[in-house]
Design a protein around this motif. Structure first.
Motif, PDB file in Angstrom:
ATOM      1  N   ALA A 135      10.566  13.408   3.872  1.00 43.16           N
ATOM      2  CA  ALA A 135       9.726  12.529   4.691  1.00 43.16           C
ATOM      3  C   ALA A 135       8.851  11.648   3.800  1.00 43.16           C
ATOM      4  O   ALA A 135       8.635  10.468   4.096  1.00 43.16           O
ATOM      5  CB  ALA A 135       8.862  13.354   5.642  1.00 43.16           C
ATOM      6  N   ALA A 136       8.366  12.201   2.681  1.00 44.20           N
ATOM      7  CA  ALA A 136       7.536  11.430   1.757  1.00 44.20           C
ATOM      8  C   ALA A 136       8.353  10.307   1.123  1.00 44.20           C
ATOM      9  O   ALA A 136       7.868   9.175   0.997  1.00 44.20           O
ATOM     10  CB  ALA A 136       6.965  12.345   0.683  1.00 44.20           C
ATOM     11  N   GLN A 137       9.589  10.600   0.728  1.00 45.94           N
ATOM     12  CA  GLN A 137      10.453   9.565   0.153  1.00 45.94           C
ATOM     13  C   GLN A 137      10.733   8.468   1.182  1.00 45.94           C
ATOM     14  O   GLN A 137      10.687   7.278   0.861  1.00 45.94           O
ATOM     15  CB  GLN A 137      11.763  10.179  -0.328  1.00 45.94           C
ATOM     16  CG  GLN A 137      11.591  11.083  -1.530  1.00 45.94           C
ATOM     17  CD  GLN A 137      12.846  11.887  -1.837  1.00 45.94           C
ATOM     18  OE1 GLN A 137      13.702  12.096  -0.983  1.00 45.94           O
ATOM     19  NE2 GLN A 137      12.946  12.352  -3.066  1.00 45.94           N
ATOM     20  N   THR A 181       6.349   8.899  -8.693  1.00 48.40           N
ATOM     21  CA  THR A 181       6.834  10.247  -8.958  1.00 48.40           C
ATOM     22  C   THR A 181       6.164  11.208  -7.995  1.00 48.40           C
ATOM     23  O   THR A 181       4.937  11.216  -7.869  1.00 48.40           O
ATOM     24  CB  THR A 181       6.535  10.675 -10.415  1.00 48.40           C
ATOM     25  OG1 THR A 181       7.101   9.698 -11.296  1.00 48.40           O
ATOM     26  CG2 THR A 181       7.140  12.028 -10.717  1.00 48.40           C
ATOM     27  N   LEU A 182       6.989  11.999  -7.317  1.00 51.08           N
ATOM     28  CA  LEU A 182       6.495  13.000  -6.374  1.00 51.08           C
ATOM     29  C   LEU A 182       6.739  14.375  -6.971  1.00 51.08           C
ATOM     30  O   LEU A 182       7.873  14.727  -7.296  1.00 51.08           O
ATOM     31  CB  LEU A 182       7.219  12.855  -5.032  1.00 51.08           C
ATOM     32  CG  LEU A 182       7.110  11.483  -4.367  1.00 51.08           C
ATOM     33  CD1 LEU A 182       8.003  11.415  -3.144  1.00 51.08           C
ATOM     34  CD2 LEU A 182       5.672  11.176  -4.002  1.00 51.08           C
ATOM     35  N   ASP A 184      16.037  18.086  -0.241  1.00 51.80           N
ATOM     36  CA  ASP A 184      14.656  17.593  -0.240  1.00 51.80           C
ATOM     37  C   ASP A 184      13.813  18.113   0.915  1.00 51.80           C
ATOM     38  O   ASP A 184      12.600  18.163   0.820  1.00 51.80           O
ATOM     39  CB  ASP A 184      14.638  16.065  -0.224  1.00 51.80           C
ATOM     40  CG  ASP A 184      15.216  15.463  -1.492  1.00 51.80           C
ATOM     41  OD1 ASP A 184      15.272  16.175  -2.516  1.00 51.80           O
ATOM     42  OD2 ASP A 184      15.611  14.290  -1.458  1.00 51.80           O
ATOM     43  N   ARG A 185      14.453  18.507   1.981  1.00 53.96           N
ATOM     44  CA  ARG A 185      13.707  18.963   3.158  1.00 53.96           C
ATOM     45  C   ARG A 185      13.087  20.351   2.953  1.00 53.96           C
ATOM     46  O   ARG A 185      12.272  20.776   3.751  1.00 53.96           O
ATOM     47  CB  ARG A 185      14.613  18.969   4.384  1.00 53.96           C
ATOM     48  CG  ARG A 185      15.104  17.581   4.720  1.00 53.96           C
ATOM     49  CD  ARG A 185      15.900  17.556   6.006  1.00 53.96           C
ATOM     50  NE  ARG A 185      16.657  16.322   6.187  1.00 53.96           N
ATOM     51  CZ  ARG A 185      16.146  15.140   6.452  1.00 53.96           C
ATOM     52  NH1 ARG A 185      14.860  14.998   6.562  1.00 53.96           N
ATOM     53  NH2 ARG A 185      16.918  14.085   6.604  1.00 53.96           N
ATOM     54  N   THR A 202       0.837  -1.190   0.000  1.00 55.38           N
ATOM     55  CA  THR A 202       0.000   0.000   0.000  1.00 55.38           C
ATOM     56  C   THR A 202       0.874   1.242   0.000  1.00 55.38           C
ATOM     57  O   THR A 202       1.659   1.464   0.926  1.00 55.38           O
ATOM     58  CB  THR A 202      -0.926   0.020   1.231  1.00 55.38           C
ATOM     59  OG1 THR A 202      -1.720  -1.166   1.203  1.00 55.38           O
ATOM     60  CG2 THR A 202      -1.827   1.235   1.227  1.00 55.38           C
ATOM     61  N   LEU A 203       0.736   2.037  -1.054  1.00 54.68           N
ATOM     62  CA  LEU A 203       1.446   3.309  -1.158  1.00 54.68           C
ATOM     63  C   LEU A 203       0.637   4.341  -0.385  1.00 54.68           C
ATOM     64  O   LEU A 203      -0.545   4.547  -0.664  1.00 54.68           O
ATOM     65  CB  LEU A 203       1.584   3.727  -2.624  1.00 54.68           C
ATOM     66  CG  LEU A 203       2.277   5.050  -2.891  1.00 54.68           C
ATOM     67  CD1 LEU A 203       3.758   4.982  -2.466  1.00 54.68           C
ATOM     68  CD2 LEU A 203       2.180   5.412  -4.365  1.00 54.68           C
ATOM     69  N   PRO A 204       1.238   4.999   0.608  1.00 59.70           N
ATOM     70  CA  PRO A 204       0.483   5.978   1.395  1.00 59.70           C
ATOM     71  C   PRO A 204       0.257   7.276   0.623  1.00 59.70           C
ATOM     72  O   PRO A 204       0.906   7.537  -0.387  1.00 59.70           O
ATOM     73  CB  PRO A 204       1.376   6.210   2.616  1.00 59.70           C
ATOM     74  CG  PRO A 204       2.743   5.842   2.172  1.00 59.70           C
ATOM     75  CD  PRO A 204       2.594   4.811   1.106  1.00 59.70           C
TER      76      PRO A 204
END
Length: 140
Positions: free
Chosen positions: A80-82, A130-131, A108-109, A69-71
């Motif tokens: 944090a997402a990565q 992809t974000l 990234d932060r 499951t991808l949140p």
């Protein structure tokens, strides 16, 4: 005089080394590196090789990619997402500038995720994620 002799010897050695490394040498003293067929004296012409693979190995399907499951990562700090995507088992990650300016997310932060592809839900873990993010002081 001694320095000249040493320099000449080094130059000669370097020249010989470079000449020896030349791959276009077609002299007969070089051996042909192509594969040559040789006959194995331990095998008869009447014998055949036996397949030593376990029975049914070809009929078993390759294991499918594991699903997880991808949140929902929208609104989170990019780093944090990565981290959260990797913790869920997704390692094929990419990040893009959601503003369309093509900027690289060096730190990234300092970025916030605006959108993700694919959406949150169950997907194979080898699915590319992809974000799309903007800098923290920008709006999506």
């Amino acid at each position: 005089m001694r320095t000249r002799a040493i320099a000449a010897a080094l130059a000669a050695a370097a020249l010989l080394t470079l000449t020896a490394c030349d791959g276009d040498d077609t002299s007969p003293s070089k051996t042909d590196s192509s594969v040559q067929e040789t006959k194995d004296p331990t095998k008869d012409a009447d014998t055949t090789d036996v397949d030593s693979s376990p029975r049914g190995a070809e009929s078993e399907p390759a294991s499918e990619a594991e699903s997880a499951t991808l949140p929902n990562l929208v609104g989170k700090d990019l780093q944090a997402a990565q981290d959260e995507a990797q913790a869920a088992g997704f390692y094929v990650l990419d990040d893009q500038d959601a503003s369309g300016q093509g900027r690289l997310q060096v730190y990234d932060r300092n970025w916030t995720v605006c959108r993700q592809e694919p959406d949150a839900g169950t997907h194979p873990t080898d699915t590319p994620v992809t974000l799309f993010a903007v800098k923290d002081d920008e709006s999506c």
